[in-house]
Design a protein around this motif. Structure first.
Motif, PDB file in Angstrom:
ATOM      1  N   GLY A 263      -4.120  -8.581  49.890  1.00 44.84           N
ATOM      2  CA  GLY A 263      -4.001  -8.986  48.493  1.00 44.84           C
ATOM      3  C   GLY A 263      -4.865  -8.175  47.561  1.00 44.84           C
ATOM      4  N   LEU A 264      -5.428  -7.090  48.074  1.00 38.99           N
ATOM      5  CA  LEU A 264      -6.367  -6.296  47.271  1.00 38.99           C
ATOM      6  C   LEU A 264      -5.677  -5.537  46.147  1.00 38.99           C
ATOM      7  CD1 LEU A 264      -8.597  -4.934  50.175  1.00 38.99           C
ATOM      8  CD2 LEU A 264      -9.283  -6.559  48.414  1.00 38.99           C
TER       9      LEU A 264
ATOM     10  N   ARG B 168       0.634  -0.422  48.962  1.00 45.68           N
ATOM     11  CA  ARG B 168       1.321  -1.163  50.014  1.00 45.68           C
ATOM     12  C   ARG B 168       0.357  -1.540  51.133  1.00 45.68           C
ATOM     13  NH1 ARG B 168       4.657  -4.998  51.477  1.00 45.68           N
ATOM     14  NH2 ARG B 168       5.574  -4.676  53.536  1.00 45.68           N
ATOM     15  N   VAL B 169      -0.482  -0.611  51.544  1.00 45.72           N
ATOM     16  CA  VAL B 169      -1.435  -0.907  52.617  1.00 45.72           C
ATOM     17  C   VAL B 169      -2.454  -1.945  52.149  1.00 45.72           C
ATOM     18  CG1 VAL B 169      -3.202   0.040  54.144  1.00 45.72           C
ATOM     19  CG2 VAL B 169      -1.127   1.362  53.675  1.00 45.72           C
ATOM     20  N   LEU B 170      -2.999  -1.755  50.939  1.00 48.05           N
ATOM     21  CA  LEU B 170      -4.004  -2.683  50.422  1.00 48.05           C
ATOM     22  C   LEU B 170      -3.430  -4.073  50.190  1.00 48.05           C
ATOM     23  CD1 LEU B 170      -5.889  -0.423  47.830  1.00 48.05           C
ATOM     24  CD2 LEU B 170      -6.658  -1.091  50.108  1.00 48.05           C
TER      25      LEU B 170
ATOM     26  N   LEU C 293      -2.052  -2.911  60.597  1.00 47.91           N
ATOM     27  CA  LEU C 293      -3.339  -2.671  61.258  1.00 47.91           C
ATOM     28  C   LEU C 293      -4.501  -2.898  60.299  1.00 47.91           C
ATOM     29  CD1 LEU C 293      -2.531   0.498  63.413  1.00 47.91           C
ATOM     30  CD2 LEU C 293      -2.254  -1.925  63.977  1.00 47.91           C
ATOM     31  N   PHE C 294      -4.315  -2.556  59.020  1.00 48.17           N
ATOM     32  CA  PHE C 294      -5.343  -2.792  58.009  1.00 48.17           C
ATOM     33  C   PHE C 294      -5.597  -4.284  57.846  1.00 48.17           C
ATOM     34  CE2 PHE C 294      -6.426  -3.515  53.490  1.00 48.17           C
ATOM     35  CZ  PHE C 294      -7.625  -2.819  53.430  1.00 48.17           C
ATOM     36  N   ALA C 295      -4.522  -5.068  57.879  1.00 52.36           N
ATOM     37  CA  ALA C 295      -4.657  -6.521  57.753  1.00 52.36           C
ATOM     38  C   ALA C 295      -5.361  -7.122  58.962  1.00 52.36           C
ATOM     39  CB  ALA C 295      -3.284  -7.169  57.598  1.00 52.36           C
ATOM     40  N   ALA C 296      -5.206  -6.462  60.104  1.00 58.80           N
ATOM     41  CA  ALA C 296      -5.670  -7.050  61.365  1.00 58.80           C
ATOM     42  C   ALA C 296      -7.108  -6.702  61.707  1.00 58.80           C
ATOM     43  CB  ALA C 296      -4.767  -6.594  62.504  1.00 58.80           C
TER      44      ALA C 296
ATOM     45  N   CYS D 278      -8.648   2.115  54.398  1.00 59.91           N
ATOM     46  CA  CYS D 278      -7.204   2.347  54.299  1.00 59.91           C
ATOM     47  C   CYS D 278      -6.886   3.817  54.556  1.00 59.91           C
ATOM     48  CB  CYS D 278      -6.732   1.923  52.906  1.00 59.91           C
ATOM     49  SG  CYS D 278      -5.150   2.614  52.377  1.00 59.91           S
ATOM     50  N   ALA D 279      -7.645   4.715  53.901  1.00 56.24           N
ATOM     51  CA  ALA D 279      -7.404   6.148  54.055  1.00 56.24           C
ATOM     52  C   ALA D 279      -7.634   6.600  55.491  1.00 56.24           C
ATOM     53  CB  ALA D 279      -8.311   6.934  53.102  1.00 56.24           C
TER      54      ALA D 279
END
Length: 543
Positions: free
Chosen positions: A91-92, A85-87, A176-179, A141-142
């Motif tokens: 689109g990873l 979900r985070v990745l 936040l990962f996307a940003a 991500c982690a």
């Protein structure tokens, strides 16, 4: 950038906000605190800025990526893992799955053409994956997830096995990962509605630092004063009384001073104008007695009216919900027993063999790390979910349960405020229910408003209103102060202090624990029981 043009926000016939021209705009570097009392239109306005719903009037234009965290976030395929979900923000996850499938073809096919085709495809996928930071992404991500209180073991669990708090933190991590690519710099505009809900103290501290460095633009709804002070360089105050937005190009502390100055000016100007208008009315009354002076008297009255109409409206004090938990129905010495409570999600054990007894008038706090099963325990006690295995709940004499769900699961979003209340309190008289809802600031057109369009704070008040009419002698309260403005929160804390029935409380709010004055603590996931001591207060915010 996000720019509004003659924005008008309504719910039903009620106007929440009018913002003429391009009064509300979000640019890179803006870190805006969107504040106002519950029901002022903060969540509705945020949804409009995010493009989730259309305004009643005017328009919103945006350019560049937007990361939107709604207050009630339940996104994502529940079969996805948290890591996927985070990745997915970049689109990873899809690229990674395609690479795995292509690699399998490369390793297993005996057809040279298929192998060559797979090799070329894998090369393209890998190039794309690398360009998006894929090889560093797992670690990034982690790291973000760990900072938000999601340990590595949670990342490979399916979303359907996670608690509501964990699910929301996954959604925040994804945004936040996307940003960011790790530097905190980004072109993404973040729209965050109560981002600290479900976060412990360490995670809030980390988020505060992250948002303070974010350069892509930010609009944030929060009742966390320290977060607003540390992060925001602008304030939008939605005034529920005037139906307007006041824009302050300054930080939170300076805004408080400026707003107090504005209100003092309005009161002063109104007092002076009322004094002058009163004098004009008296003079007009004298002149009006003479026929030859009637025209002059009429002009004086018109001048007095014009003088009052041109004034800025003086802000009146916000109404506050009158929250008081019910007088508990009579019950036996121990109205609730629980034996061997167990909860599994597939092969994952949340907790097992938890025993407890809730005595008449007892006051219990449930502690444990996020994901330890606190909310699940309350759902089992409330009968919303069933225990796995042979354990269960035994009702003592006169047991009457009142359950406050953290995610407002007891509210039907498609039904009106009024219908939700009738469904929850079928034995109560309609006049009594109208009086009850009025005390919780629901009246008039608000009663016919679909519950799904309420703000988080309003949903909290609606849920609490149904509790009040229940005469429950055991209250199961899961984060009852979430989403409440400071005044409403104080009302809830006062109600906790005076309630004489039994309470089982799950909360991150130290003020709620102090108001409860607990006797016992249940520590999840083991279900260990201990007498309350102030030493436990140190871990309330971390639980």
């Amino acid at each position: 950038m996000i720019v509004t043009q003659d924005l008008e926000v309504r719910v039903g016939a009620r106007t929440l906000l009018e913002a003429p021209g391009q009064q509300l705009r979000v640019q890179p570097g803006d870190r805006i605190g969107l504040i106002g009392r519950n029901g002022a239109g903060k969540t509705t306005s945020m949804r409009i800025l995010a493009g989730e719903t259309e305004p009643y009037g005017g328009k919103v234009t945006s350019s560049g990526p937007i990361g939107y965290l709604p207050q009630d976030s339940r996104e994502g395929n529940i079969e996805q893992t948290a890591r996927e979900r985070v990745l997915s923000a970049r689109g990873l996850d899809e690229i990674k799955r395609s690479m795995a499938k292509t690699q399998h073809i490369m390793e297993t096919t005996e057809d040279d053409k298929k192998r060559d085709k797979a090799i070329m495809k894998y090369s393209r996928l890998e190039e794309r994956y690398q360009a998006l930071g894929g090889y560093e992404a797992d670690a990034e991500c982690a790291q973000i997830c760990d900072n938000l209180g999601l340990p590595v073991r949670v990342l490979d669990q399916k979303l359907g096995t996670l608690s509501g708090g964990q699910r929301r933190r996954v959604e925040l991590a994804q945004i936040l990962f996307a940003a960011t690519s790790g530097s905190g710099k980004s072109e993404t505009i973040l729209l965050l509605d109560e981002p600290t809900n479900h976060l412990d103290a360490d995670s809030i501290t980390w988020l505060r630092g992250f948002l303070s460095k974010h350069e892509g633009g930010l609009v944030m709804i929060s009742h966390d004063v320290e977060l607003l002070e540390a992060v925001c360089n602008k304030i939008w105050f939605l005034d529920a009384v005037r139906g307007e937005a006041d824009v302050y190009n300054m930080g939170y502390k300076k805004y408080l001073d400026a707003r107090a100055t504005d209100e003092a000016r309005r009161r002063r100007e109104r007092a002076n104008a009322e004094k002058k208008a009163s004098a004009l009315h008296k003079q007009a009354a004298k002149l009006g007695a003479k026929a030859t002076k009637a025209a002059a008297a009429k002009q004086m009255l018109a001048r007095a009216d014009r003088m009052m109409n041109e004034l800025d409206e003086v802000r009146v004090s916000d109404r506050v919900a009158s929250i008081k938990f019910p007088e508990p129905a009579a019950c036996g010495k121990t109205p609730m027993f629980a034996k061997g409570l167990t909860k599994m999600y597939g092969s994952l054990e949340v907790f097992a063999g938890v025993d407890l007894a809730i005595d008449k008038g007892s006051r219990v706090v449930v502690l444990g790390t996020n994901g330890a099963g606190k909310t699940t325990l309350l759902k089992l006690l409330a009968g919303v979910e069933r225990t796995d295995g042979e354990g269960g709940i035994v009702s003592g004499h006169g047991l009457r349960i009142g359950y406050f769900a953290q995610e407002h699961d007891n509210i039907d979003p498609d039904k009106s405020v009024w219908q939700n209340t009738i469904d929850a309190c079928p034995d109560a008289g309609q006049q009594d229910l109208r009086g009850l809802l009025g005390a919780f600031m629901f009246s008039g057109d608000k009663l016919e408003q679909p519950a799904g369009t309420l703000s988080g704070g309003e949903k909290t008040r609606l849920s609490l209103a149904t509790l009040v009419s229940s005469r429950a002698n055991v209250l199961l309260l899961d984060e009852p102060t979430n989403n409440l403005d400071p005044q409403s929160r104080e009302q809830v804390l006062d109600a906790l202090t005076t309630y004489t029935g039994a309470v089982v409380l799950v909360t991150h709010d130290p003020g709620a624990v102090k108001a409860l004055e607990p006797e016992r603590v249940i520590i999840m996931p083991d279900g260990d029981e201990d007498l309350w001591s102030d030493e436990y207060m140190e871990i309330v915010e971390l639980a």
